[in-house]
Design an enzyme around this catalytic site. Sequence first.
Site, PDB file in Angstrom:
ATOM      1  N   GLU A  88      -6.167  -7.080   3.803  1.00 35.48           N
ATOM      2  CA  GLU A  88      -5.798  -8.176   4.586  1.00 35.48           C
ATOM      3  C   GLU A  88      -6.996  -8.909   5.467  1.00 35.48           C
ATOM      4  O   GLU A  88      -6.875 -10.197   5.310  1.00 35.48           O
ATOM      5  CB  GLU A  88      -4.646  -7.654   5.773  1.00 35.48           C
ATOM      6  CG  GLU A  88      -4.242  -8.969   6.705  1.00 35.48           C
ATOM      7  CD  GLU A  88      -3.375  -8.346   7.757  1.00 35.48           C
ATOM      8  OE1 GLU A  88      -2.513  -7.390   7.407  1.00 35.48           O
ATOM      9  OE2 GLU A  88      -3.273  -8.916   8.773  1.00 35.48           O
ATOM     10  N   THR A  97      -2.497  -7.737  11.225  1.00 38.19           N
ATOM     11  CA  THR A  97      -1.045  -7.380  11.742  1.00 38.19           C
ATOM     12  C   THR A  97      -0.745  -5.945  11.705  1.00 38.19           C
ATOM     13  O   THR A  97       0.322  -5.762  12.347  1.00 38.19           O
ATOM     14  CB  THR A  97       0.014  -8.382  10.366  1.00 38.19           C
ATOM     15  OG1 THR A  97      -0.327  -7.407   9.280  1.00 38.19           O
ATOM     16  CG2 THR A  97      -0.289  -9.562  10.518  1.00 38.19           C
ATOM     17  N   CYS A 104       2.878 -11.918   2.807  1.00 45.85           N
ATOM     18  CA  CYS A 104       3.706 -12.008   3.797  1.00 45.85           C
ATOM     19  C   CYS A 104       3.515 -13.082   4.731  1.00 45.85           C
ATOM     20  O   CYS A 104       2.426 -13.348   4.898  1.00 45.85           O
ATOM     21  CB  CYS A 104       3.743 -10.566   4.704  1.00 45.85           C
ATOM     22  SG  CYS A 104       4.699 -10.662   6.194  1.00 45.85           S
ATOM     23  N   HIS A 134      -0.533  -8.609   1.158  1.00 40.01           N
ATOM     24  CA  HIS A 134      -1.564  -8.857   2.356  1.00 40.01           C
ATOM     25  C   HIS A 134      -2.452  -9.993   2.267  1.00 40.01           C
ATOM     26  O   HIS A 134      -3.208 -10.375   3.249  1.00 40.01           O
ATOM     27  CB  HIS A 134      -2.791  -7.716   1.957  1.00 40.01           C
ATOM     28  CG  HIS A 134      -2.198  -6.204   1.866  1.00 40.01           C
ATOM     29  ND1 HIS A 134      -1.748  -5.461   0.516  1.00 40.01           N
ATOM     30  CD2 HIS A 134      -1.477  -5.391   2.918  1.00 40.01           C
ATOM     31  CE1 HIS A 134      -1.169  -4.545   0.746  1.00 40.01           C
ATOM     32  NE2 HIS A 134      -0.962  -4.329   1.966  1.00 40.01           N
ATOM     33  N   HIS A 139       0.835  -1.257   0.160  1.00 40.86           N
ATOM     34  CA  HIS A 139      -0.072   0.038  -0.067  1.00 40.86           C
ATOM     35  C   HIS A 139       1.103   1.075   0.018  1.00 40.86           C
ATOM     36  O   HIS A 139       1.004   2.003   1.011  1.00 40.86           O
ATOM     37  CB  HIS A 139      -0.920  -0.080   1.177  1.00 40.86           C
ATOM     38  CG  HIS A 139      -2.198  -0.888   0.870  1.00 40.86           C
ATOM     39  ND1 HIS A 139      -2.671  -1.601   2.075  1.00 40.86           N
ATOM     40  CD2 HIS A 139      -2.768  -1.463  -0.025  1.00 40.86           C
ATOM     41  CE1 HIS A 139      -3.872  -2.316   1.461  1.00 40.86           C
ATOM     42  NE2 HIS A 139      -3.914  -2.187   0.301  1.00 40.86           N
ATOM     43  N   SER A 175      -2.397   2.762   3.485  1.00 42.77           N
ATOM     44  CA  SER A 175      -1.595   1.984   4.376  1.00 42.77           C
ATOM     45  C   SER A 175      -1.840   1.968   5.804  1.00 42.77           C
ATOM     46  O   SER A 175      -1.863   2.931   6.586  1.00 42.77           O
ATOM     47  CB  SER A 175      -0.093   2.741   4.352  1.00 42.77           C
ATOM     48  OG  SER A 175       0.644   2.101   5.312  1.00 42.77           O
TER      49      SER A 175
HETATM   50 FE1  SF4 Z   1       4.218  -8.629   7.063  1.00 38.12          FE
HETATM   51 FE2  SF4 Z   1       4.213  -6.761   9.228  1.00 38.12          FE
HETATM   52 FE3  SF4 Z   1       5.449  -6.057   7.087  1.00 38.12          FE
HETATM   53 FE4  SF4 Z   1       2.346  -6.560   7.005  1.00 38.12          FE
HETATM   54  S1  SF4 Z   1       3.853  -5.046   8.097  1.00 38.12           S
HETATM   55  S2  SF4 Z   1       4.126  -7.214   5.292  1.00 38.12           S
HETATM   56  S3  SF4 Z   1       2.734  -8.313   8.311  1.00 38.12           S
HETATM   57  S4  SF4 Z   1       5.928  -7.721   8.184  1.00 38.12           S
END
Ligand code: SF4
Length: 306
Positions: A128, A165, A98, A76, A43, A221
Amino acid sequence: MPHTLLLAEPRGFCAGVVRAIDVLDSVLDREPPPVYAFHEIVHNRHVVDGFRARGAIFVDDVTEVPEGSRIVFSAHGVSPAVVDEAKRRRLRIIDATCPLVTRVHLETRKAVNDGYDVLLVGHRGHDETAGTLGQAPDRMRIVEDADEVARIDPIERPVFVVTQTTLSMDDTASAIDGIREIYPDAEVRNDICYATTNRQLAVRTIAERVDLLLVVGSANSSNSVRLREVAEAAGVTAYRIDGIDEIDPAWYEGVDIVGLTAGASVPDELLDPIIEDLKARGVTSIEPIVVAEETVEFRLPDELEV
Ligand code: SF4
């Protein structure tokens, strides 16, 4: 006008974003355009525009993708229904989800198999949470805060709690307290990731000293928006911006110490012109405020390791 700049560390790219960007970058290097991506790969407007210029096409529905095409799933994560539809269309999938989001998907499916119903603490409509809710749509509900927990229909089965997350640590703790009041035996996994945690801790630390905090990150984001909220909750004026163009110099009036951070999907190069501009305006002292060292790295999907 500010004389001192505090730089939050860590800030900017997390390991999941680095991996997702490397995945799409590598696919675009190897294959002729167009390469499709389901949802924005991360994002951030600048990152996404850069990939668009190289021939990536971002879609929110896999039925828009011509049969047999290459498709990359964003950081996501996606629901099993999206994977099934992509397979029906014989799309050639590379998954840049991720690994920390994949872990939430796995614990969700295991909990449902073990007989729980799942409460997801998170923001409705985010890419997500759409992917996580899709893991067990009939056995999951999403709640955004503690008040909402009290309003949903009672859950008869044992309750398992997972979270998005990239949430605010404080707001999530209060949502979990609300869930525990109603479901004292709930099994709770707080899935806020290390990168979100560290960036929020850095902002809290900086907030004790600054008069103004700038958060670089896009409006969609989640973790960038949360960083601004964390600063505001600590009593500091904070603005989220996509880059230097969105700064109003009037914000600096009466400010002695300014803080700067960036969400997990923001390249550090977007901060460089802001730092140079602050120096030109009279900042003579730049101090990194380090709250954690990050050493997390994720390997690329097997298809791209060769
Ligand atoms: Fe992975 Fe955390 Fe980055 Fe999201 S913010 S991509 S969950 S490491």
